[in-house]
Write an enzyme that holds these catalytic residues in place. Structure first.
Site, short mmCIF file in Angstrom:
data_model
loop_
_atom_site.label_atom_id
_atom_site.label_comp_id
_atom_site.label_asym_id
_atom_site.label_seq_id
_atom_site.Cartn_x
_atom_site.Cartn_y
_atom_site.Cartn_z
N PRO A 176 3.34 14.05 13.87
CA PRO A 176 2.18 13.23 14.25
C PRO A 176 2.41 11.74 14.03
CG PRO A 176 1.70 14.56 12.29
CD PRO A 176 3.02 15.02 12.82
N LYS A 177 3.34 11.38 13.15
CA LYS A 177 3.58 9.96 12.90
C LYS A 177 4.30 9.32 14.09
CE LYS A 177 4.87 7.23 8.85
NZ LYS A 177 5.35 7.40 7.46
N LYS A 180 4.70 19.74 24.67
CA LYS A 180 4.49 19.19 26.01
C LYS A 180 5.08 17.79 26.21
CE LYS A 180 0.35 21.64 27.59
NZ LYS A 180 -1.07 21.45 27.95
N GLU A 230 4.48 9.63 27.90
CA GLU A 230 3.77 8.97 29.00
C GLU A 230 2.25 9.01 28.82
OE1 GLU A 230 6.51 8.34 31.23
OE2 GLU A 230 7.71 9.72 30.05
#
Lengths: 742, 337, 164
Positions: A635-636, A704, A708
C-alpha cells in the site's frame, strides 16, 4: 522485519530508496567508461522539407569536437522500415533517424556532434550550419481533422472502437433529457525529470553495453540489433534505474539510436544526452477533438450514448489509443454508437502517456455525465450509481470484479459528499467559490500479452536473488518483487536482492500499461514455487529421504519431521551442494480466460476546488480517490503510484498544454519554464483509499496494477468541481484562468 | 555556449575598465545570463565576473529609505529585517518570483537587467527583433499568452519578467550607476524602456556603466500595500499579470496611491495620471475600478493575451482592495485575499 | 582525456574535501560535479534552472548548480547529496524521505533533499504552506509532493536538522 512474517500487502519502504536518497542510484547518463566521448544532437530548424546543405566546418574547428555525423556521412544502417519496428509501436513506418535529408517534424534530429567533452559536443552542435528547403506542412489538428480517417490496421493491444448496439439515433431523438457537447484536450508531453540519455560502452569487436533511459531493455536491444546491424548477443541494454518515463520510454528513443550510431562509427564509448527542449520532439500525448452525446429518462437511466473522437497522429504511423470505448463500458446503456478517427499532422508520432486513451476519453465521458446530471437535476454521484453495470457490454463478457460501488461509497464518505449543495455557485468562502466534483475512473487490468519470465536463486551467501529484465521506472517494482519472493520463502525482504533493468536477464516486455505487478510478479511467484520444489528435492537427496515424508520450505529452511531437528536451513543445504540453486518461472497470458471475461481496475475521485470568483485563480484544495485494483501488494508504493497519477491529473486539468505555433510547426513552450507541470504549491491535500477487492480470476496473484488508474478521473473531477463552483462548463483542457473570465 | 574569456574583477575600477572592451558582459549571479548563453542567445566574447565586488550590502539610510547593493542576493534582500520593515512590498514581490534556489543567487542588479522570457527570444530557430534586430516579431500572430498588452510596438510585444522591479517601480526607487563618466542616478521609471523601434535595448543603462546600488525611498504606506501575482501555476512561474499596489490613507481618504503592473509591458508599468484619480477619494471598489479602467484604457491584445486586459483590470482592483484593507497578499497562502 | 587548454585553476571544498581542479570557463558547476568528479547524485533535469534537480548547497545555500559557471565559485564549499550522510548514517532528511516514500523514480530526489536541507537552515518555513511554497523550485514529475512535505515537516518539527 523478522523472517517468517507475511510481507505481501505490507507498507514496506521501497528497497531501492536508500540508494536513491544518497545519490547512489545510477541513471543512463551516469555510467563512465574509459575514453568516453560525448555527443549532442543538432535539431532541425524547420518542420518539413529537406536539407540542401550541411556546413560542419566551424563545428569541427571547435577544440574537442571530433566528428559531426549526418545522413551524408553516417555509417551504413538498415534501410527498410521493418528494421526499425519495435515491439510496441503502432502500425506504419517508424521514423528512421539520420536516414535521409528529409525533414518530417520540427526539431527532428539532423546531426550528431561528438566531442571529447560534454561542452565540446554541446557547443559544437550550435555551430553546425544547415540550410533547408521548406515545404508546406500542417500541425494544427483543427485544420487536419478535415481529412480524418478510421485507422485501417488496428494497433496490437488496443481495442478498436466498439461496434454500435441498439439504435442510438432513435433513442437519442426520443429521449426526454439529453446533452451533446464537443470537447478538446491538449497535447501533453511526458516530461519525466530525467533527460533522455544513452551511454554506449564500446566493448570492442562490435560488442556494446548500452545504458539507456527506456521502459524496456530488451525492446531497445532488439531495435539496435536490427537497425544498426549488431548481433543480438553483442548488445546488452541496461536500465537499472529510470528517472521516470510515463510512456515516453516505451518505444526506443532516437537518442539511443544516435548514440549507438556514433559509437559504432568511432568504435569508442559515447554518451548522448538530449536537451529538455529536444525531448519535446520524441513523442507526446495526442491532442483530441471529441464529441459526446448522452440521453436519459427522468429517473436518470441512460437511454443513448455516443462518443466520437479525432486524435492526432503523424504522417508515418497510426498511433491509436482506447478513447471512445469507455463510454460503452462504464454505464449500462443499450443504445450506443462510437467513432474513433485519426488525423495526420507533421509531428513526431504521438505515443502512450500515463493512462493512454482513458486519460482523455474517460475525462470527456465523466464531464458529460456531470452535464447530464445537471440536465436531469440528479446528484452526479447518484446518476452514476443509477446506471450501474457489472457486465462488459462492449464485448458482452462478464467482469472478473468491479468494486467501484465501494470506491464511491468510501470516498464519498471520507470527502463529505453528502454535505454538498446541488446547485452551481451555491458554496463559497469570501472571494472564493467552492466546487465539489466527482468522477469515476476505469482502466484495463492488463496482464502482459506475452510470456513474462523471472529467475529466482537461493545463493550460497544466504541471499535470495530475483532477476528479470523488467524495469522499475519509479513504480516500486524492485520492492514488490522482493516482497513476493520473501513471502514465498518466509524470509524478510532484507534478505532478497532484486536485479532488474538488464537485457541479459529473463525476458520481460516493456514496462507499461500497469501490467508488471500482475505479470512479472506472477513469474516470480512461479519461479519461487519451482525453486522451493528444487530445494526440497535437494534436501531429500541430501538426507536420503524416501517415500512421501512431507517437506516444505518456510522461514528460509526446509521443514519436515523426517529432517534432523525438523528443519534444515537452506544455507546448510546449499553449503552441502556447493552451488547456488536457481529456478525460472514463466507467466503466460490467460488467453482462454480473456475470452471468457473482462477485467478492469476502477476508481472514484472527489475533488474540491476553490475558484476566485473575480480573478479565476483555481486552487485544488483536496482530492480523495478510492481505488479498486484487486490485491494491493504494497500500500505504500501503490499509494505513491496513485498519488503520482493524481498530481499528473491536476496537471492535465489545469496546466499542461503544448503550445504550438502552427506557422513554424513547432511547440514553443518546450521547456519546464513554459510547459507547466504541477509544482509543490499546486498540490493540495491528497488522500488515497484502497478498497477491498478479491479477484482470483484477473491474474494469478489477484493483482490488477495501479500505474495508470490514479490519473483517470482526476481531471474530470476537477473540471466538474470547477463547474459546481462557477457554473461554467469548460470543455477544453487545461482549464486556465482565461477560460474562467467572463 | 560560444567560447569566451573569463576574468574576475576584484574592484569596481577593474570591472569598469574590463567592461569597456567591446563584447564584454558582466556576470553577477548568472541565473539569467548563463541561461541565455546556454540557449546561444547571449554570446559574449568575454565575461567579467563581478560577483566578488563589495556590493552585496543592504543599508538602512538615515532618511528612512534603503540602499540595496547591486550584488545583494534577492533572498538576502527579501528576508532582511530592515527591508521587511521599511519596504515590505518589495520583500513580498521578491518572494513571489522564481524559486528559493534562484533567489539565493540572483542579484539586485541582475534582476533589473534580466531579459524577457519570450519563447521566441529564447529560440534561435525563430525570428526575433530583440535577438536579431530586423528579423521580425513572431509573437505577433503567434503564441503570445504571456505577452504585452501595454506599450508594445510592432517590433516587439515582449514583457519584462521581473517581480522585484514592479515593486521598485511602485516605490519610486532610484538606480545608482557608475560609468566612465562618473556616477549618475536613474529613476526606476526611466531605467527600463519601451520597445519602440529598438526592442534589442532593454534599458537606459549605457555601455560601460555598472549598477552599484538601488535606493528605495522611505515608504509612507505602512500596512497598506500588496503584491498580487497571477500566473498559470501557483508558484515558480512568470506572471500573467502582477500588481504592486500601495496607498497612503489620511483620515480614511487616499492621500497617495501607487500602482505598478508586471507581466503586461516591456517595463514595469506605471500610470501616474491614473494613480492621481485615486487621490482624495475614499478607498473602495468604485474608485479602484475607475483607476483600473484608466490604466488599462490604452491596452491592446494580440489574440492569445486578450484576456490579460480584463484580468489586469480586476487584479488592480483586488490589489488596491488588499492594500486599503492593510491585508497584503501572502506569497505562500495561495488564496487571494 | 586531454587537458583543455582553456582550463583555469579553481579550488573547491566538495563534501568536506579540498579539491584542486581545473575547468574551462564554460563548464557549469553541475557538469563539473557530474563529469569531472563523478558525483552524479546531482541531477540534470533541464539545465536551465527550471526544475531544481541540480540543487546543491554552495557555502551553505541551496542553488541551481546548472546555472553556475564553476570558475565563479573558486574557493567555495560545495555540499552535494553524496556529502549529506555523515559517518555512514543517512541525514535525517534522507531517512524521512525513505520512510514517507517521498520519492518514486528518484531522479529529482537528491535535489529535493539538498533543497530541503537549505530550506531548514534558512528557517523561513514555519508551516506546511510555507514549506510547499519554498519547495516549489523542485519539480517532481512522479508527483511525490505531499510525501515530500510530510518528510520535511517530520524533520523540521523534530528539530533533527539542528543536530545534522
Amino acid at each position: 522485519m523478522a523472517d517468517g512474517d507475511m510481507t505481501i500487502g505490507k507498507p514496506i519502504s521501497r528497497i531501492d530508496g536508500s540508494k536513491k536518497v544518497a545519490g547512489r542510484a545510477l541513471y543512463a547518463a551516469e555510467y563512465d567508461a574509459p575514453g568516453l566521448l560525448h555527443a549532442a544532437v543538432v535539431s532541425s530548424r524547420i518542420a518539413k522539407g529537406k536539407i540542401t546543405a550541411i556546413d560542419a566546418i566551424e563545428a569541427l574547428a571547435l577544440p574537442g569536437v571530433i566528428a559531426v555525423l549526418t545522413h551524408e556521412n553516417r555509417p551504413r544502417v538498415a534501410a527498410f522500415r521493418y528494421a526499425y519496428k519495435d515491439t510496441v509501436g503502432p502500425p506504419g513506418g517508424p521514423f528512421k533517424p539520420l536516414h535521409d535529408g528529409k525533414i518530417r517534424f520540427a526539431d527532428q534530429p539532423v546531426a550528431v556532434v561528438v566531442g571529447e567533452t560534454l561542452e565540446a559536443a554541446r557547443d559544437g552542435a550550435a555551430l553546425v550550419r544547415i540550410t533547408y528547403e521548406e515545404e508546406a506542412f500542417e500541425t494544427d489538428l483543427d485544420a487536419a481533422k478535415a481529412a480524418s480517417f478510421r485507422p485501417r490496421l488496428p494497433r496490437l493491444g488496443v481495442k478498436p472502437a466498439p461496434k454500435p448496439r441498439g439504435d442510438f439515433d432513435a433513442a437519442f431523438a426520443a429521449a426526454p433529457i439529453k446533452i451533446a457537447a464537443a470537447y478538446e484536450t491538449a497535447a501533453q508531453h511526458h516530461n519525466a525529470m530525467e533527460l533522455f540519455a544513452t551511454t554506449v560502452v564500446w566493448e570492442g569487436e562490435d560488442k556494446i553495453t548500452v545504458y539507456d533511459k527506456t521502459q524496456g531493455s530488451q525492446n531497445v536491444q532488439l531495435y539496435l540489433k536490427q537497425a544498426l546491424g549488431f548481433k543480438l548477443k553483442n548488445v546488452r541494454v541496461v536500465n537499472a534505474f529510470v528517472g521516470g518515463a510515463f510512456g515516453s520510454g516505451l518505444r526506443p528513443a532516437h537518442s539511443a539510436f544516435l548514440a549507438t550510431l556514433a559509437a559504432k562509427h568511432l568504435k569508442r564509448s559515447v554518451r548522448l544526452v538530449l536537451t529538455r527542449a529536444q525531448m519535446f520532439s520524441i513523442t507526446y500525448r495526442a491532442d483530441t477533438r471529441q464529441e459526446i452525446a448522452l440521453a436519459c429518462d427522468a429517473e436518470g437511466r441512460l437511454l443513448a450514448v455516443r462518443h466520437a473522437c479525432v486524435a492526432a497522429t503523424s504522417r508515418n504511423e497510426d498511433q491509436q489509443e482506447t478513447i471512445v470505448n469507455w463510454a460503452g463500458l462504464a454505464y449500462a446503456c443499450d443504445n450506443a454508437a462510437f467513432d474513433y478517427q485519426l488525423a495526420r499532422v507533421d509531428t513526431p508520432t504521438p505515443g502512450d502517456m500515463r493512462a493512454p486513451g482513458a486519460a482523455v476519453g474517460v475525462h470527456v465521458l465523466e464531464c458529460a455525465m456531470d452535464e447530464l446530471a445537471y440536465a436531469a437535476g440528479i446528484d452526479p454521484l447518484d446518476l452514476r450509481l443509477r446506471n450501474w453495470v457489472e457486465h462488459d457490454q462492449n464485448d458482452d463478457l462478464p467482469l472478473t470484479s468491479k468494486a467501484q460501488k465501494a470506491c464511491y461509497a468510501q470516498a464519498a464518505e471520507r470527502f463529505g459528499w453528502s454535505e454538498r449543495s446541488f446547485g452551481p455557485r451555491t458554496m463559497r468562502d469570501g472571494h472564493e467559490l467552492i466546487g465539489w466534483g466527482v468522477a469515476g475512473g476505469v482502466w484495463d487490468a492488463f496482464v502482459a500479452p506475452v510470456p513474462t519470465r523471472a529467475r529466482v536463486t537461493w545463493r550460497r551467501d544466504g541471499r535470495l536473488e530475483v532477476a528479470a529484465a523488467a524495469s522499475d521506472i519509479g513504480t516500486g517494482t524492485y520492492t514488490i518483487l522482493a516482497q513476493i519472493a520473501a513471502e514465498a520463502f518466509g524470509v524478510s525482504v532484507e534478505r532478497v536482492e532484486v536485479r532488474l533493468g538488464d537485457s541479459t536477464l529473463p525476458f520481460n516486455p516493456v514496462e507499461g500499461g500497469s501490467w508488471m505487478a500482475a505479470s512479472t510478479g506472477a513469474a516470480v511467484a512461479k519461479a519461487c514455487d519451482k525453486l522451493k520444489a528444487a530445494l526440497v528435492k535437494t534436501a531429500r537427496k541430501q538426507f536420503k529421504l524416501r517415500g512421501k515424508s512431507a517437506l516444505s520450505v518456510a522461514r528460509g529452511a526446509v521443514i519436515g519431521e523426517a529432517l534432523p531437528g525438523g528443519a534444515v536451513s537452506l544455507n546448510e543445504i546449499l553449503a552441502a551442494v556447493g552451488q547456488d540453486i536457481a529456478a525460472t518461472g514463466t507467466n503466460l497470458p490467460d488467453l482462454a480466460g480473456q475470452r471468457k471475461h473482462s477485467s478492469y481496475v476502477h476508481s472514484a475521485v472527489f475533488a474540491e476546488v476553490r475558484v476566485d470568483e473575480e480573478l479565476g485563480v483555481i486552487r485544488v484544495k483536496r482530492i480523495v480517490s478510492a481505488i479498486a485494483a484487486g490485491r494491493i501488494l504494497n500500500p505504500k508504493t501503490a499509494g505513491s503510484q496513485i498519488i503520482g497519477g493524481m498530481v499528473m491529473g491536476i496537471g492535465q486539468a489545469l496546466h499542461e498544454e503544448a503550445q504550438t505555433d502552427h506557422r513554424f510547426g513547432k511547440v514553443m513552450n518546450h521547456s519546464f519554464q513554459d510547459y507547466h507541470v504541477p509544482a509543490n504549491a499546486d498540490v493540495g491535500d491528497i488522500e488515497v483509499i484502497f478498497v477491498q477487492e478479491h479477484d482470483p480470476d484477473v491474474s494469478s496473484l489477484g493483482v490488477k496494477g495501479v500505474g495508470e488508474i490514479g490519473l483517470v478521473g482526476v481531471a474530470p473531477a476537477i473540471a466538474n468541481a470547477v463547474f459546481h463552483a462557477t457554473g461554467k462548463r469548460i470543455r477544453s483542457t487545461p482549464i486556465t484562468i482565461d477560460k474562467l473570465l467572463d | 555556449m560560444n567560447r569566451f574569456s573569463y576574468i574576475r574583477a576584484e574592484t569596481l575600477d577593474e570591472a569598469l575598465s574590463a567592461i569597456a572592451l567591446p563584447g564584454s558582459a558582466l556576470l553577477a549571479g548568472g541565473t539569467n545570463l548563463v541561461d541565455l548563453m546556454k540557449y546561444d542567445v547571449a554570446k559574449p566574447a568575454r565575461l567579467v565576473d563581478i560577483s566578488r565586488l563589495p556590493l552585496r550590502g543592504i543599508e538602512a539610510l538615515d532618511d528612512g529609505g534603503l540602499r540595496l547593493g547591486a550584488l545583494a542576493p534577492n533572498a538576502d534582500t527579501a528576508y532582511d529585517a530592515r527591508v521587511q520593515e521599511r519596504a515590505p512590498l518589495l520583500a513580498s514581490a521578491i518572494l513571489a518570483g522564481a524559486s528559493a534556489q534562484l533567489r539565493n543567487v540572483a542579484t539586485t542588479g541582475g534582476n533589473l537587467l534580466q531579459r524577457t522570457r519570450c519563447a521566441y527570444f529564447y529560440d534561435p530557430c525563430t525570428p526575433c527583433n530583440k535577438r536579431e534586430p530586423g528579423s521580425g516579431c513572431p509573437a505577433i500572430g503567434g503564441v503570445n499568452r504571456m505577452h504585452a498588452i501595454l506599450g508594445a510596438s510592432e517590433a516587439c510585444i515582449a514583457v519584462h519578467p521581473s517581480d522585484m522591479c514592479v515593486a521598485l517601480a511602485a516605490l519610486d526607487a532610484r538606480v545608482n550607476v557608475q560609468g566612465p563618466g562618473g556616477v549618475r542616478v536613474i529613476p526606476i521609471a526611466d531605467f527600463h524602456r519601451l520597445p519602440g523601434e529598438q526592442p534589442q535595448i532593454d534599458s537606459t543603462l549605457l555601455a560601460g556603466e555598472i549598477i552599484t546600488s538601488v535606493d528605495v525611498p522611505a515608504d509612507p504606506f505602512g500596512p497598506h500595500h500588496s503584491y498580487l501575482k497571477l500566473r498559470d501555476r501557483l508558484s515558480y512561474a512568470f506572471a500573467l499579470v502582477s500588481v504592486a499596489a500601495a496607498l497612503r490613507l489620511e483620515d480614511g481618504i487616499i492621500a497617495q496611491a501607487r500602482v505598478a503592473l508586471g507581466g503586461v509591458a516591456h517595463k514595469p508599468w506605471r500610470d501616474q495620471e491614473a494613480e492621481a484619480l485615486l487621490v482624495g477619494l475614499p478607498p473602495g471598489r468604485e474608485a479602484f475600478d475607475q483607476a483600473a479602467r484608466a490604466i488599462l484604457a490604452p491596452a491592446v491584445g494580440h489574440g492569445g493575451n486578450d484576456f490579460k486586459i480584463e484580468l489586469a483590470r480586476r487584479a488592480v482592483v483586488r490589489a488596491l482592495s488588499q492594500a486599503a484593507a492593510g491585508a497584503p497578499q501572502s506569497q505562500s497562502d495561495k488564496r487571494v485575499r | 582525456m586531454s587537458e583543455d587548454p582553456s582550463a583555469m585553476p579553481l579550488q573547491l571544498t566538495v563534501n568536506g574535501e579540498v579539491r584542486d581542479l581545473r575547468a574551462a570557463p564554460w563548464v557549469t558547476l553541475l557538469d563539473l560535479l557530474r563529469e569531472t568528479l563523478q558525483l552524479t547524485g546531482s541531477k540534470k533535469g533541464c539545465d536551465h534552472g527550471q526544475c531544481g534537480a541540480c540543487t546543491v548547497l554552495v557555502d551553505g545555500r541551496r542553488v541551481n548548480s546548472c546555472l553556475i559557471l564553476a570558475l565563479t565559485r573558486d574557493g567555495s564549499e560545495v555540499t552535494t547529496i553524496e556529502g549529506l550522510a555523515k559517518d555512514g548514517a543517512l541525514h535525517p532528511l534522507q531517512q524521512a524521505f525513505i520512510e514517507h516514500d517521498a520519492l518514486q523514480c528518484g531522479y529529482c530526489t537528491p535535489g529535493q533533499i539538498c533543497s530541503a536541507a537549505g530550506l531548514l537552515s534558512e528557517g523561513q518555513a514555519r508551516c506546511r504552506e510555507e514549506v510547499r511554497e519554498l519547495m516549489s523550485g523542485n519539480l517532481c514529475r512522479c508527483g511525490a509532493y505531499t510525501h515530500i512535505v510530510e518528510a520535511i515537516e517530520t524533520v523540521r518539527l523534530s528539530g533533527a536538522e539542528a543536530a545534522a
